[in-house]
Structure formats: C-alpha cells, structure tokens
Write an enzyme that holds these catalytic residues in place. Structure first.
Site, PDB file in Angstrom:
ATOM      1  N   LYS A 178       0.857  -1.178   0.000  1.00  0.00           N
ATOM      2  CA  LYS A 178       0.000   0.000   0.000  1.00  0.00           C
ATOM      3  C   LYS A 178       0.891   1.224   0.000  1.00  0.00           C
ATOM      4  CE  LYS A 178      -1.022   2.495   2.928  1.00  0.00           C
ATOM      5  NZ  LYS A 178      -0.509   3.874   3.341  1.00  0.00           N
ATOM      6  N   THR A 189       2.551   7.122   3.230  1.00  0.00           N
ATOM      7  CA  THR A 189       3.164   5.974   3.943  1.00  0.00           C
ATOM      8  C   THR A 189       2.934   4.697   3.155  1.00  0.00           C
ATOM      9  OG1 THR A 189       1.313   6.433   5.016  1.00  0.00           O
ATOM     10  CG2 THR A 189       2.781   5.695   6.533  1.00  0.00           C
ATOM     11  N   GLU A 276      -0.543   9.676  -5.567  1.00  0.00           N
ATOM     12  CA  GLU A 276      -1.625  10.634  -5.358  1.00  0.00           C
ATOM     13  C   GLU A 276      -1.671  11.666  -6.489  1.00  0.00           C
ATOM     14  OE1 GLU A 276      -1.706  10.402  -0.481  1.00  0.00           O
ATOM     15  OE2 GLU A 276      -0.619  12.024  -1.464  1.00  0.00           O
ATOM     16  N   ASN A 400      -3.721  16.173  -0.510  1.00  0.00           N
ATOM     17  CA  ASN A 400      -2.955  16.388   0.709  1.00  0.00           C
ATOM     18  C   ASN A 400      -3.409  17.613   1.487  1.00  0.00           C
ATOM     19  OD1 ASN A 400      -0.637  14.313   0.995  1.00  0.00           O
ATOM     20  ND2 ASN A 400      -0.749  14.754  -1.184  1.00  0.00           N
ATOM     21  N   THR A 405      -9.395  16.772   6.509  1.00  0.00           N
ATOM     22  CA  THR A 405     -10.654  17.514   6.609  1.00  0.00           C
ATOM     23  C   THR A 405     -11.798  16.731   6.005  1.00  0.00           C
ATOM     24  OG1 THR A 405     -10.205  18.629   4.514  1.00  0.00           O
ATOM     25  CG2 THR A 405      -9.478  19.726   6.535  1.00  0.00           C
TER      26      THR A 405
END
Length: 405
Positions: A178, A189, A276, A400, A405
């Site tokens: 992952k 991570t 990402e 990010n 949030t």
C-alpha cells in the site's frame, strides 16, 4: 487516476500464511481497516524498516521483535501511531497483547504495523474489538481482501504473485503493498508484505529482503517524503516439500530470488502508478556514472524536482529544467560537455547543449504519453541506476490539503 494499473492479478495462496480482515471503524464506520496475518509455526520472517528518525511506535516494536519466532502480523489503517511518544508505544503493546491473549501465543511473537494520520492517539479499544472478527476471517485465500484492507489514500489495491517449479514442486511467492503519498522509501506511507512457502534460513531471507527492497521499494519516489511507518516484510513458511535454502547459491535460491525480486518490483511500481494525483509514470535512467551513488543523486534530484514534475504534468518538454537538476545534484567535477539527455528515444541535449536534431514537436510527442522515460548519460563510467516517479498535479495538492478535513 492510476497510471497503467488495472485490477489485481491472480494472487496465489501461500501454504502456511493466512490473512483475516475486519472493521474497527478507525477513520470511517464500516471500513475494513484491521488485517491480521498468521504465519505457520516454524516460519522465518525478515523485514526492512523506515530510516526516519521519527519512526512510529509499531516500527520500534516490530524491529525489536522480528528476530523472534513470529506468528502474527497485525496491521491497522487510519492511524499511524507516530509522533505519539511513550503512550503510542504502550498502545501498540496493548493491541499485540490482546491478540496474544486471543491466540495463545506470546506477545513477543506478534509484529504491529500502522498507517494513516500522524500524531493522533491510537484507538486501542476499536482495534481490540475487531481482532476476533479478523481471526475468524483467517484464510490463505484472502490476499485480495487484505490488499484492500491496508489501503489509505490508495485508489486501487496492489499485489503480485509468481510461481515456479523445482524438482516437481511448485513454489509460490505472493505479495501486497500500500502507498500513494509520502513515498520516498529509505530502508523504506508504505507497507509491503510478501510470503513464500519455500523454507529459507533467516539470514538468507533477510539478505534476500534487503536486496529485493534496494532494487524496488528503495528506487521509487512520489514526493520525496520518507514516511515514519514504512515497513516491508518477507515471510517464508517452509511448507513446500523442498530442502531449506541456507545459502545464497544454487538453482533453487536463484529461482526464488528472481520470483521475490519480480514481486517486489511489481508491487513497488504499483505504488508509483497509483501515486496521489499522478497522471504520468516516469522512469529516470541514469547511465555512465563513476559510481552508483552519483547515479542515484542525479536520479533523485531529477525525480524530486517540482519544476520537472509540473512540466511532466503539463506535458511541457522544458528540457532545461532537467539539465538544471543534473547540474545541482552534487556530482563532483561533473563535466557537462559529456552529458546527453533523452526523452524516450529522442535526444534533447547532446554534450551539454541542445541536440542539433531536436525539435519541440519531438519532445511534445513524448511528453503527451502516460509513461515516459528520462535517460541521462553522464559519460563518467559504467555505473547505472533507475528511479521510478510521477508527475505533480493539482489533484496531489488537493488530496494532501484535504487529507484531515
């Protein structure tokens, strides 16, 4: 979007290695976020761990215990249990103590792993409450579910599997990983778990894990940030009916090494492909170095450059940014008049200047592709290294910026 990353391939079960998944609701109610892995008695376990000085509490504990007769690996997502001090270490110990109580093994035989938000207390009670369900779910056929269970900002599960024959016996190597952000492993991570049914001595297994990580996990980067929680584990259950591999030599070892390296490479590159916000999968090849370290220095400087990464996102062949990155990589006595740079097969710079045959249209055609190779020839020696990375998109910033949030 994941670049060139499709559905999981067939993940072959590994005899003697079971996986169970359950929901603790750490970050979202109902999400399966706890994974328990059981190693058959007599298994050998090896691992590589983050070199970040702020390593997480579970990493500290796992590093201490990996030399023991490991029976279980316990992973939670949604909370990294990093930057949590002594209470975090106590929390990791509590979760493994509860699993030890439920299974009848010693807590020292259980390795904890966490991934998620840094600096928040680990919700111990939630994890403890999910352990029995994870144990009840244990199966050798649960690799795909486990690959999903360890995800955080990943968009797709990541896994790979290889099988080979030796003396009429089938050996299996299967792994999952992952990671999509905070990726610049240095071990490592990111989490990775690879298992085989071969019987391997611990020393040989540890060296195999180190070599495999150095050629795969330690050659990927998305954003240059080394996580507090990176770990990659290699488990050998010994259930295959073949002699123990106790030396790094011979045909059986060579076959196993190739299979492990291929699985490592597949799951490591899958992390980059699912980076990402990534829209490009980028290979940075550095050849002609005087030593391997200077090749890595050049490769990482190029791979980490925000200017290069944003040019990649914009499909802009701004090759001057590549030259600038090579020049600031810190290579001593670098003779720029010997340097050639290629985008794919297109030579964009020759002997330190714009190639005479290069046209902007050629560079643009390469930069429009989803998979791009930047090749740098240093002209200093015969060493080479390869780094895999991504572009830098608006979506990376959004993910990010909104992570908590």
């Amino acid at each position: 979007m994941a670049v060139g990353l499709g559905p999981l391939p067939t993940l072959h079960p590994v005899a003697g290695f079971e996986l169970g998944i359950a929901s603790a609701g750490i970050k979202r109610p109902g999400r399966k976020d706890v994974v328990v892995m059981r190693c058959a008695e007599g298994s050998t376990v090896a691992g590589v761990f983050t070199l970040n000085a702020f390593c997480a509490a579970p990493v500290i504990l796992a590093k201490k215990r990996v030399q023991n007769a490991v029976r279980y690996l316990l992973t939670n997502t949604g909370n990294a249990n990093a930057g949590t001090g002594e209470p975090g270490l106590a929390a990791a110990e509590r979760t493994t103590a509860k699993l030890a109580e439920l299974t009848g093994v010693d807590a020292s035989q259980i390795l904890p792993y966490s991934t998620g938000v840094i600096g928040e207390p680990l919700p111990v009670e939630k994890i403890e409450g999910a352990l029995q369900a994870a144990l009840d779910d244990l199966s050798e056929n649960n690799w795909e579910a486990a690959a999903t269970g360890i995800m955080t900002t990943d968009t797709l599960p990541k896994g790979a599997s290889r099988q080979f024959q030796h003396d009429g016996v089938t050996i299996t190597v299967t792994g999952i990983s992952k990671g999509a952000g905070m990726i610049r492993p240095n071990m490592a991570t990111m989490l990775g778990y690879i298992a085989t049914d071969a019987k391997v001595s611990r020393d040989v297994l540890q060296n195999l894990m180190l070599d495999g990580a150095n050629k795969s996990f330690n050659r990927i980067t998305i954003d240059g940030d080394t996580s507090t929680n990176d770990c990659c584990m290699l488990i050998a259950t010994g259930k295959a009916a073949l002699p123990e591999i106790n030396r790094a030599e011979g045909e059986l070892f060579a076959k196993l090494k190739q299979a492990v390296f291929e699985v490592c490479m597949d799951v490591a590159q899958a992390i980059v492909r699912d980076g990402e916000g990534a829209t490009k999968f980028v290979t940075v090849e550095v050849n002609g170095g005087g030593n391997h370290q200077e090749c890595l220095d050049v490769g990482y400087t190029v791979a980490h450059s925000p200017l290069i990464k944003t040019a990649l996102f914009a499909s802009d062949p701004n090759w001057g940014r590549i030259l600038a990155a090579v020049g600031r990589a810190g290579v001593p006595d670098l003779d720029v008049s010997k340097i050639d740079v290629f985008l794919g097969e297109v030579c964009i710079a020759s002997r330190g200047a714009r190639a005479a045959t290069y046209t902007e249209a050629q560079g643009s055609a390469v930069m429009q592709q989803e998979e791009i190779t930047i090749r740098i020839e240093l002209g200093r020696g015969d060493c080479s290294e390869t780094i895999w990375t991504t572009d830098l998109s608006h979506e990376y910033v959004k993910i990010n910026a909104e992570y908590r949030t």
